[in-house]
Scaffold this active site. Sequence first.
Site, PDB file in Angstrom:
ATOM      1  N   GLU A 126      14.835 -23.687 -43.745  1.00 23.29           N
ATOM      2  CA  GLU A 126      14.770 -24.946 -43.936  1.00 23.29           C
ATOM      3  C   GLU A 126      16.100 -25.501 -44.744  1.00 23.29           C
ATOM      4  O   GLU A 126      16.675 -24.923 -45.443  1.00 23.29           O
ATOM      5  CB  GLU A 126      13.682 -25.485 -44.809  1.00 23.29           C
ATOM      6  CG  GLU A 126      13.675 -25.140 -46.305  1.00 23.29           C
ATOM      7  CD  GLU A 126      12.358 -25.995 -47.044  1.00 23.29           C
ATOM      8  OE1 GLU A 126      12.440 -27.124 -46.832  1.00 23.29           O
ATOM      9  OE2 GLU A 126      11.672 -25.167 -47.791  1.00 23.29           O
TER      10      GLU A 126
ATOM     11  N   HIS B  54       9.109 -26.436 -43.694  1.00 22.78           N
ATOM     12  CA  HIS B  54       9.257 -27.163 -45.087  1.00 22.78           C
ATOM     13  C   HIS B  54       8.022 -27.322 -45.613  1.00 22.78           C
ATOM     14  O   HIS B  54       7.014 -27.782 -44.765  1.00 22.78           O
ATOM     15  CB  HIS B  54       9.748 -28.711 -44.568  1.00 22.78           C
ATOM     16  CG  HIS B  54       9.898 -29.433 -45.740  1.00 22.78           C
ATOM     17  ND1 HIS B  54      10.809 -29.308 -46.709  1.00 22.78           N
ATOM     18  CD2 HIS B  54       9.342 -30.674 -45.998  1.00 22.78           C
ATOM     19  CE1 HIS B  54      10.483 -30.288 -47.571  1.00 22.78           C
ATOM     20  NE2 HIS B  54       9.832 -31.158 -46.861  1.00 22.78           N
TER      21      HIS B  54
ATOM     22  N   SER C  81       8.562 -31.292 -51.716  1.00 22.52           N
ATOM     23  CA  SER C  81       9.495 -32.218 -51.014  1.00 22.52           C
ATOM     24  C   SER C  81       9.752 -33.419 -51.899  1.00 22.52           C
ATOM     25  O   SER C  81      10.337 -33.068 -53.200  1.00 22.52           O
ATOM     26  CB  SER C  81       8.810 -33.036 -49.629  1.00 22.52           C
ATOM     27  OG  SER C  81      10.218 -33.233 -48.935  1.00 22.52           O
TER      28      SER C  81
END
Length: 321
Positions: free
Chosen positions: A256, A286, A161
């Site tokens: 996602e 995610h 991320s």
Amino acid sequence: MREYRHGGRGPRAWLIRMLCRIFVKPTLAWWPLRGPLSRMMPLVNLVLRVVPRLRSTEVERVDGGSWRGELVKPRGAGDITGAAGAVLYLHGGAFLFCGLATHRRVVERLVLRTGLPVFSVEYRQLPKGRLDASLADATEAFRWLVARGIKGESIVCVGDSAGGHLAFALALKASGADLARPAGVVGLSPWLDFDSVAKQAHRNVRRDVFIPAKRLSRVGVLCAGDGTGVVDAVLSPVNGDLAALPPVLIQCAEDEVLRCDAELMADRLGAAGVPHKLQIWQGQVHAFPVLGHVLPESRAALDEIAAFVGEVLDTETARSA
């Protein structure tokens, strides 16, 4: 190269998706980004400090001043000087939360799968620091590994991320600074483009059970805005000089919203002639590889990461855990 990994419809994956849909996404959508409540986000990392460590690993804690780190090694591995390589791990959390404790399990499993030391870094996040501070801390952590005897070109940068953003940004920075280019970059559902226009129009805005897409623009402005609500496009790794990057592995979930960033980066890496692999996993959430202690698909994804690390460092992977 683009690969689709089918499956991921088992009961555990289904349960994780439902829990994210019911609890995680609504919380991330409505939790204040400023004010007293925003300062409670680090409690997630504090609570998870009670998670016991795997007995097959050992930890050296590092205080870098503005950042903290944990050098995790196979138990009894000894000093890292002259090691075949190392992994620099940068945790996710939208530049707002998470840290060493939240990502302890994925780091330990990478240690056992690669047989290499993994340096997990807790960098400055909002409100303590913006994007430039986060990247500065990641850079100093990279230098710390080099100072401990690991060649820069034998370090693989891994991040999920927001940490995936930093992994790419660090590798790009190495091409214009006194840093050796890392051996490879791994992005797990990486957030690589602060421009959310394409993401807002993507069909996964409705399908994503984890990330509230409307918040991405707001967080991006807090991280890297110029004070007028605009983020310089240069700060998004997808817009960098990608030809200078080492081999890349990107993993994302099929549904996602950050699949948009993953595919955009893969397309641009291909155009720049950079060896890369994009894996799109069905039925996952995610940054799902972080859940290797829960999901079999996450453990399979970690095996893929370990294999990639072994390839770029020309080493054999150790064992699974």
